[in-house]
Design a protein around this motif. Sequence first.
Motif: not given
Length: 513
Positions: A311-313, A325-327, A330-333, A443-457
Amino acid sequence: MDLIDRIGYFLTLFSEHLLISFLAMFIVSVFGVAIGIWVFYSAKAQRIIMPTVNFLYTIPSIAMFGLLIPIVGIGLQNALIVLVLYGLLPIVHSTYSGMKEVPYNLVDAAKGLGSTPLQLFRHIYFPLALPSILSGLRITTVMVIALTGLAALIGAGGLGQAIFRGLNTMNTSLIVTGSLGISLFAILGDKFVGTLEKKNNLQRIISRNALPSQKHFIYINLAVLAVLLVMSLAYINPFASAKERVITIASKPMSEQYILGEIMSQLIENETDIHVIRQFGIGGGTTNIHPALLSGDLDMYVEYTGTAWMNVLNQKSQLDFGQLQQQYQENYQLKWLGLLGMNNTYAIAIPESIAAQKQIKTYSDLVRHSGDFDFGAEFEFFERADAYPSLIKVYPFKFAKLHEMDISLRYKAIEEGKVNAIDAFTTDAQIEALNLQVLVDDKHFFPDYEAGIVIREAILQQYPALTKLLMQLEGEISTDKMRKMNYQLEVLKETPKAIAQEFLATLRNKHEQ
């Protein structure tokens, strides 16, 4: 007891609701009356303004809040614009109608006595139109106070926050308290304007014909309002954050997000001198929070890898976490500070009794019996590219009926028998509470939704100690642990604050050993 423990929380919401409503009504009153007068005197303005105001009123208020986010962001500014736009229609109409209905013989007589246009307005048009204006003001007051409840969806605060938090965490006491609070506000607001309207009180004061008792009655009401506004302003102290070290933490409108947001907030407050502003339960989730991070209105929140990729990338498949992490950087800081340890992926759940009766264990099994099921899910599930639109291409479900509903209502719907299949998240507490069976995605349709912290650089550069501090949470919250904490919130009715305190105490003991 729960409500007594939350007295500070409700005082904050009360103060926010009062200040937002008053500020919106003040702006509406000034500009609405001014526009109504302009429309009365200008036929050209009438042809442009009246259709425009009528058109704006037809746009659903929730949609208007969302449409303004890319332009003005979230919070107070967004809320005020929407409330003012919606409040203009009754005021403009009542002002214009009141002045138009002034008897022409009075106007003609005043002109015959040599009155200037300004004198006609001050002594004829405006005083005689005042009852109509006040009638429109009463309608607008009630409407604005009610609409202020929706402002909580875009982080503006107010009593609506209690309602939405209650809906999302299945806490009836919060819903009732928030609803009664808004109703009380609306009644008091109506009564306040009614004191100005009653027996032409305000009209008499303007014309200097008011009795002392009428003047005192209005002045007392104005004094009470002024005291409430000052007390509310002093209580929430909106100017304090400008002088403090401050960070704004957001959350999506989900039980676990309230808990995770509170965990991060308390961790920062316990270990630093940074003041945390909690903007929890933002409507629209990632759709509204991500742009707010980019604009600087918000600073951090918990996101899920699947949502980030899809939904974001806008990627059709997931790559490894390092590339994510890299994208983002680079894309959003923006920076991902590791992963918490839980995988809250989508699932489909049905009652265990039905699953046993029809021998349904997998999604493929459900396909064969899908005609026997009414499927319910939140609005976002039917819209997301990684959810229902793509799911039925892999699993050709032909459900008897589809039900779109708020995310907080789907478990209530299955409990009441209105649906017998729903989308779920693997950390949902209600899976266990309602004896539901999570079907196997064979059929392994749904991807992983692992939770992580997103913060502004920019925030990490401003507060470099946050990186090490927040990384303490990496891998510490498993899917099972999150489900248990959600159970504490939704079923046992513990508060996010208490659950977060318990978790952090356990984490502290673990690190000390």
